[in-house]
Design a protein around this motif. Structure first.
Motif, mmCIF file in Angstrom:
data_model
loop_
_atom_site.group_PDB
_atom_site.id
_atom_site.type_symbol
_atom_site.label_atom_id
_atom_site.label_comp_id
_atom_site.label_asym_id
_atom_site.label_seq_id
_atom_site.Cartn_x
_atom_site.Cartn_y
_atom_site.Cartn_z
ATOM 1 N N GLY A 232 1.759 12.719 -0.375
ATOM 2 C CA GLY A 232 1.432 11.939 -1.819
ATOM 3 C C GLY A 232 -0.308 12.479 -1.511
ATOM 4 N N ARG A 233 -0.612 13.054 -1.063
ATOM 5 C CA ARG A 233 -2.011 12.999 -0.040
ATOM 6 C C ARG A 233 -2.254 14.351 -0.395
ATOM 7 N NH1 ARG A 233 -5.594 9.799 1.710
ATOM 8 N NH2 ARG A 233 -6.769 11.281 2.528
ATOM 9 N N SER A 247 -2.305 1.914 2.133
ATOM 10 C CA SER A 247 -1.205 2.133 0.611
ATOM 11 C C SER A 247 0.223 1.653 0.363
ATOM 12 C CB SER A 247 -1.152 2.797 0.784
ATOM 13 O OG SER A 247 -0.619 3.875 -1.002
ATOM 14 N N PRO A 249 2.657 1.769 -0.985
ATOM 15 C CA PRO A 249 3.791 2.829 -0.550
ATOM 16 C C PRO A 249 4.340 3.636 0.420
ATOM 17 C CG PRO A 249 2.573 3.256 -2.457
ATOM 18 C CD PRO A 249 2.126 2.690 -1.603
ATOM 19 N N TRP A 250 2.983 3.781 1.451
ATOM 20 C CA TRP A 250 3.363 4.012 3.029
ATOM 21 C C TRP A 250 4.195 3.134 3.945
ATOM 22 C CZ3 TRP A 250 -2.060 6.450 2.371
ATOM 23 C CH2 TRP A 250 -2.050 7.627 1.581
ATOM 24 N N HIS A 275 6.000 5.609 -5.182
ATOM 25 C CA HIS A 275 4.199 5.635 -5.505
ATOM 26 C C HIS A 275 4.816 5.264 -6.824
ATOM 27 C CE1 HIS A 275 2.647 8.102 -2.040
ATOM 28 N NE2 HIS A 275 3.942 8.660 -2.320
ATOM 29 N N GLN A 278 6.136 7.300 -10.403
ATOM 30 C CA GLN A 278 6.295 8.509 -10.177
ATOM 31 C C GLN A 278 7.547 8.028 -9.759
ATOM 32 O OE1 GLN A 278 4.380 10.283 -7.084
ATOM 33 N NE2 GLN A 278 2.730 10.327 -8.318
#
Length: 565
Positions: A232-233, A247, A249-250, A275, A278
């Protein structure tokens, strides 16, 4: 130049060594001149010849140092060594002969011998040493004629000094060859490592799967664009390193990396990156360690965890495609067996419908007819693959006028439903002939138009047909519609057989288009293209057919028609 010799290699270390020898000669010459000047001042003795030799030697060494900006001369024996070895031997011999005191200049012969041994061949080194030895023996003979003493001792001393010079010359030359080989090997290894690094970086950067390199502090050191996209980056591809555990989500990836470091074993797992706002990103993750803790301590290197990220959606789509392809091969045989009983069903339903009067029963009969037609259509499409392959292998090469053929196909297709089938048609190839069978071109264009019709909007300019000729003379046909963007996973499998994003489609239309285009040397591809319409600039899906360039010249007359139907 001899292979493997230092002077035969254009390397900075040996150039610096050559310049070091030249600088050393300058320093020796300057020291000799200062010594002579100081000695004459102290002893009040004048030796103009010796002073002149020292001055001339200093001028020669300074001049050569100023002019020699490149590497050493060729290592073989020759006149190229006269400005260095030749001048040194002449200057030292002259000083030894002209000086009247007890000063002995013979140790200075070591400078030209070392220069010949390091920068020259073995022949030059031994030849220079032999010359110095002869000069020492000549000096011993000269001294025996001019003074009384033990002549045998002088000759033995000269011979012993010459023997020592021979040994030093040989050993220094062998050492220089070894250093040259080590330098060459190091250079080759450095080049190989650089090439390997470049290849690895190129491969990682272009992998469709994500790659992350994580240290024990959860810091991502390396990440390829696919990996950043999956994380997502995608909008921040250059901001490395970054914390994987920073983060939420990671966090599943950070936990898997920590487990890999702790167990020192490869790990595999499925992880969902959640995320905010999303849909979850499902990943299949594999990890490896670059080294164990013990090996890292022995080599004093850092342990790193390499993570490979695979998009589960693409993996499932790939498996689905493979399954559908296998089923397609089987269904082609089954389709032959379906058509006969299906025809009987259709005929029986038609006879039955003639005797029906109840509206409900008639509605059921129509449903039977519609679904039977659908089954017949699917069976025909499955069997169509074999027919297309046969047509491709037996179709003769032909040329057709592109604009005229496209216009006729469009009119026939549009006449089937004039209300819904509207498009902006722009024909601008000026009677260009393309190598394509007319019936095959009709099939390609109709398939593309049917595909666009299912996804386009309701505006009059939602569909566009365009022909054009590039600057290099290649004609192309573009079918554009203002449908929604396709998912990346769908784009990769557009032209594969039995792949479709719709459940009611057999997934054979675009595959047949590609096969027909390849038969005639054309290429078909998909692009997301923005187009200026009556509603402004609109993004849409475009399928572009690039035809093989033909040698037939186009007419000079112009044709540029824009039709809005």
């Amino acid at each position: 130049m001899s292979a493997g010799h230092p002077s035969s290699m254009v390397d900075a270390p040996f150039v610096r060594l050559w310049h070091g020898f030249l600088t050393g000669r300058v320093m020796v010459a300057l020291a000799l001149l200062v010594q002579q000047a100081a000695g004459q001042v102290i002893h009040q003795g004048v030796e103009p010849a010796v002073l002149a030799v020292c001055a001339a030697y200093l001028v020669a060494t300074v001049l050569l140092r100023a002019l020699a900006r490149w590497g050493p001369p060729a290592p073989g024996a020759g006149i190229q060594w006269l400005p260095t070895i030749g001048v040194d031997l002449a200057a030292i011999t002259a000083l030894q002969l002209l000086h009247a005191g007890m000063m002995n200049y013979t140790p200075l012969f070591g400078l030209p011998i070392l220069m010949a041994a390091v920068l020259g061949t073995l022949t030059l080194a031994l030849g220079t040493t032999a010359g110095v030895t002869l000069l020492l023996l000549g000096w011993a003979w000269w001294m025996s004629n001019g003074s009384a003493g033990d002549d045998v001792q002088r000759y033995l001393q000269s011979a012993l000094t010459g023997s020592g010079y021979f040994i030093v010359s040989y050993l220094v030359h062998q050492l220089s060859i070894r250093l040259a080989r080590e330098q060459e090997l190091a250079q080759q290894n450095r080049i190989a490592a650089y090439v390997q690094t470049q290849i690895s970086a190129l491969v990682i950067q272009n992998l469709t799967d994500g790659v992350l390199v994580v240290d024990e502090n959860h810091m991502v050191r390396v990440a390829n664009p696919a990996g950043l996209q999956l994380l997502g980056r995608g909008a921040l591809p250059g901001r490395l390193p970054f914390m994987l555990a920073a983060s939420a989500p990671w966090q599943p990836l950070a936990t898997l990396a920590e487990r890999t470091f702790r167990s020192e074993q490869p790990q595999t797992a499925e992880a969902d990156l959640l995320h905010p706002g999303q849909s979850p990103t499902g990943l299949y993750v594999r990890t490896w360690l670059t080294s164990t803790r013990k090996a890292a301590q022995q080599t004093r290197t850092e342990r790193l965890c390499v993570m490979f990220l695979h998009d589960l959606r693409e993996m499932h789509a790939r498996l689905r495609t493979e399954k559908l392809a296998a089923m397609g091969r089987m269904s082609a045989a089954v389709a032959h067996e379906i058509r006969n009983p299906l025809a009987a069903i259709v005929q029986a339903n038609a006879l039955l419908e003639e005797d029906l009067h109840d509206p409900a029963q008639k509605r059921l009969a129509r449903m039977v007819q519609q679904n039977a037609d659908r089954l017949a259509r699917i069976a025909e499409e499955v069997l169509d693959i074999a027919r297309v392959q046969h047509q491709i292998s037996h179709a003769p090469t032909a040329t057709v006028p592109l604009d005229e053929t496209v216009a006729q196909i469009w009119q026939d297709w549009q006449a089937q439903d004039p209300v819904l089938r509207r498009a902006v048609v722009t024909l601008a190839t000026h009677d260009t002939q393309v190598e394509f069978d007319a019936e095959h071109l009709r099939r390609v264009l109709v398939n593309l138009l049917d595909n666009a019709l299912r996804h386009m909007g309701s505006a009059s300019d939602s569909l566009a047909i365009t022909t054009r000729v590039t600057r290099v003379g290649q004609a192309s046909l573009q079918i554009w519609s203002d449908g929604a963007p396709m998912d990346k996973s769908v784009q990769r499998h557009l032209f594969e057989p039995f792949f479709s994003s719709e459940s009611r489609s057999s997934g054979l239309g675009l595959y047949i288009c590609r096969e027909l285009c390849q038969r005639h040397g054309a290429a078909i591809n998909y692009q997301r293209v923005n187009r200026n319409t009556l509603r402004g600039e609109i993004g849409g899906n475009a399928f572009i057919v690039g035809f093989r360039r033909t040698t037939r010249p186009a007419d000079t007359s112009t044709l540029f028609d824009t039709i809005v139907v």
